[in-house]
Design an enzyme around this catalytic site. Structure first.
Site, short mmCIF file in Angstrom:
data_model
loop_
_atom_site.label_atom_id
_atom_site.label_comp_id
_atom_site.label_asym_id
_atom_site.label_seq_id
_atom_site.Cartn_x
_atom_site.Cartn_y
_atom_site.Cartn_z
N LYS A 119 -2.66 -3.89 -12.50
CA LYS A 119 -1.64 -3.54 -11.50
C LYS A 119 -0.29 -3.92 -12.07
O LYS A 119 -0.18 -4.85 -12.86
CB LYS A 119 -1.88 -4.34 -10.21
CG LYS A 119 -1.33 -3.65 -8.98
CD LYS A 119 -2.25 -2.55 -8.53
CE LYS A 119 -1.77 -1.86 -7.29
NZ LYS A 119 -2.80 -0.97 -6.73
P1 NAD Z 1 2.83 5.06 1.25
O1 NAD Z 1 4.09 4.40 0.78
O2 NAD Z 1 2.64 6.53 1.07
O3 NAD Z 1 2.60 4.77 2.83
C1 NAD Z 1 2.67 3.48 3.37
C2 NAD Z 1 2.77 3.59 4.89
O4 NAD Z 1 2.82 2.28 5.45
C3 NAD Z 1 4.08 4.29 5.37
O5 NAD Z 1 3.81 5.05 6.54
C4 NAD Z 1 4.98 3.10 5.72
O6 NAD Z 1 5.99 3.42 6.67
C5 NAD Z 1 3.95 2.13 6.29
N1 NAD Z 1 4.42 0.77 6.28
C6 NAD Z 1 5.18 0.15 5.33
N2 NAD Z 1 5.45 -1.11 5.72
C7 NAD Z 1 4.87 -1.27 6.93
C8 NAD Z 1 4.81 -2.35 7.86
N3 NAD Z 1 5.44 -3.49 7.62
N4 NAD Z 1 4.10 -2.16 9.00
C9 NAD Z 1 3.48 -1.00 9.25
N5 NAD Z 1 3.51 0.07 8.42
C10 NAD Z 1 4.20 -0.09 7.29
O7 NAD Z 1 1.66 4.23 0.56
P2 NAD Z 1 0.15 4.66 0.38
O8 NAD Z 1 -0.04 5.22 -0.97
O9 NAD Z 1 -0.31 5.42 1.59
O10 NAD Z 1 -0.55 3.21 0.35
C11 NAD Z 1 -0.90 2.51 1.53
C12 NAD Z 1 -1.86 1.38 1.15
O11 NAD Z 1 -3.02 1.96 0.53
C13 NAD Z 1 -1.32 0.35 0.13
O12 NAD Z 1 -1.91 -0.90 0.44
C14 NAD Z 1 -1.87 0.84 -1.20
O13 NAD Z 1 -1.98 -0.21 -2.16
C15 NAD Z 1 -3.22 1.33 -0.74
N6 NAD Z 1 -3.86 2.29 -1.64
C16 NAD Z 1 -3.24 3.46 -1.95
C17 NAD Z 1 -3.88 4.36 -2.80
C18 NAD Z 1 -3.28 5.69 -3.13
O14 NAD Z 1 -3.94 6.47 -3.81
N7 NAD Z 1 -2.08 6.01 -2.66
C19 NAD Z 1 -5.14 4.04 -3.35
C20 NAD Z 1 -5.76 2.84 -2.99
C21 NAD Z 1 -5.10 1.97 -2.13
#
Ligand code: NAD
Length: 430
Positions: A119
């Site tokens: 990471k």
């Molecule tokens: P993203 O940035 O597209 O979306 C994140 C969402 O969370 C947004 O709607 C944002 O407004 C919201 N958010 C941010 N801070 C917040 C808070 N304090 N309270 C409530 N909501 C909040 O990110 P993503 O890619 O959807 O990732 C979300 C999670 O999934 C992360 O933990 C990431 O590590 C994990 N993840 C993502 C992927 C991927 O392929 N994108 C894969 C595995 C895990």
């Protein structure tokens, strides 16, 4: 049995020793007795293999200069190259990267992907940076990481606040230094340069595939279930849409600004169009009731999907959660204490390393396709993803039943065993 002598490290904390890393380590320690790992192997896996700190100087549009701290942590290369996202966030630290890298190791191993975990990230506020500034951050970050990344060494991907454009800049910077196109250096890049046609939806779609499998095992249909989804980004947005496509109702979704709720189910198409057209936060949407994120987590529902960030269910709110099942789309959204409370209350938690593994699995497909210069269509990728997730889910479910373990413990033990078996077979060099 091998004896372990701990290095004398008491004088100063290790650089990656933060709360989140302690959580990752504590989960590992709790899983070890069931994983039956040889002591020397267990000790080796408590530490990331390599952690890189760099500083990224960037000329801002104003003409001023600023320098951002930047990190990359590689936890284990036992099974293959390391793999993991790059995030741009003010809270990025070596400890956060180390924790997330360790979870990536177990996740890749659980899915039987030939990868270890990594990471990285840049400590910056991406919302205050222009597109040009972000491009300069990305290109310099990539240059700084050249000694440790590579298609056979360590393959970055998008994470919070990074996307396919970020990956395109990384791929270009790496390729320009090499002198030829190297699409397989990153995953999650645009389709035009070798990206996967299904990568952007893969994590959210995978979350719903895992939920569907759990419903099958519990002998209850997903159709008709009431769902609440925290996070309306890449993961939460896709998961919410896929839940509705399978006949479930999504009563509430949230973003950083708060939650919107309709007791009869939200119209997600209208909501999605409104968000992308107006680029507004959900708290400005007028066609629904509003709650804070904290309140939303406690709404009664059948399935609560956590797809925003870490440490959302804690000892404080876990006793009040009224969901029938929790699905972790985000990494580390449930603290150790909350896990215990939910287990006592009989609320199953579909753990992150299984539930959100759709992203890294399709990333693996993307890398394989790039290396082979052959490309699969959406249907092929979706089917292969479903097979991979179903295989991992069934192993975790059976192990959890046979050994009376929570699904998280069963998933961690399964992942740790795979890595430990490989390290045991290879031996610890020299
Ligand atoms: P993203 O940035 O597209 O979306 C994140 C969402 O969370 C947004 O709607 C944002 O407004 C919201 N958010 C941010 N801070 C917040 C808070 N304090 N309270 C409530 N909501 C909040 O990110 P993503 O890619 O959807 O990732 C979300 C999670 O999934 C992360 O933990 C990431 O590590 C994990 N993840 C993502 C992927 C991927 O392929 N994108 C894969 C595995 C895990």
């Amino acid at each position: 049995m091998t004896e372990i002598e701990h290095a004398s490290l008491e004088q100063a904390p290790l650089e990656w020793d933060t709360q989140l890393f302690r959580t990752a380590l504590a989960q590992y320690e709790q899983a070890l007795p069931d994983a039956e790992v040889e002591d020397a192997v267990a000790e080796r896996l408590r530490f990331p293999e390599r952690a890189m700190i760099a500083s990224v100087p960037v000329r801002l549009d104003s003409g001023k200069w600023t320098v951002f701290p930047a990190y990359r942590v590689q936890h284990s290369s036992v099974l293959g190259p390391t793999k993991g996202g790059i995030r741009y966030d003010p809270h990025v630290s070596l400890g956060e990267c180390a924790a997330l890298a360790m979870w990536m190791t177990w996740k890749c191993a659980l899915l039987r992907l030939p990868y270890g975990g990594a990471k990285g990230g840049v400590r910056c506020n991406p919302r205050e940076l222009s597109t040009d500034e972000l491009q300069r951050v990305t290109r310099r970050y990539t240059s700084e990481m050249m000694p440790v990344i590579g298609p056979q060494e360590d393959i970055p991907a998008p994470d919070m606040a990074t996307d396919e454009q970020t990956m395109a800049w990384m791929m270009d910077t790496y390729s320009m230094q090499k002198g030829y196109a190297v699409p397989e250096i990153v995953t999650g890049k645009p389709i035009s340069i070798g990206g996967s046609v299904f990568r952007s939806e893969a994590t959210g779609a995978g979350v719903v595939m895992v939920i569907e499998r759990a419903c099958e095992r519990l002998d209850t249909p997903l159709a008709g279930k009431d769902c609440v989804v925290q996070g309306f980004g890449k993961v939460g947005g896709t998961a919410a849409l896929d839940l509705v496509a399978r006949g479930a109702r999504v009563l509430a979704v949230s973003d950083v600004s708060g939650a919107v709720y309709r007791p009869d189910g939200l119209d997600l198409d209208a909501l999605g169009t409104w968000v992308s057209t107006h680029r507004h936060h959900l708290n400005e949407y007028s066609e629904a009731e509003h709650f804070s994120n904290e309140e939303m987590l406690e709404l009664p529902c059948d399935i609560l999907v956590l797809a925003a960030l870490e440490e959302q269910l804690t000892a404080h709110n876990a006793p009040r959660i009224q969901a029938g099942m929790v699905a972790e789309g985000a990494n580390g959204p449930t603290t150790l204490e909350a896990d215990e409370v939910l287990a006592e209350r009989g609320i199953p938690v579909l753990p992150d390393i299984l539930t959100n593994a759709g992203g890294v699995t399709v990333s693996y497909f993307e890398w394989v396709q790039d290396l082979g210069r052959i490309f699969w269509n959406r249907g092929e990728i979706r089917n292969r993803l479903r097979e991979k997730l179903a295989d991992a889910f069934d192993r975790v479910w059976s192990f959890s039943e046979n050994r009376s373990l929570t699904l998280r413990r069963a998933a961690l033990v399964s992942g740790i065993r795979e890595v430990a078996a490989a390290l045991g077979a290879r031996g610890i060099y020299p």
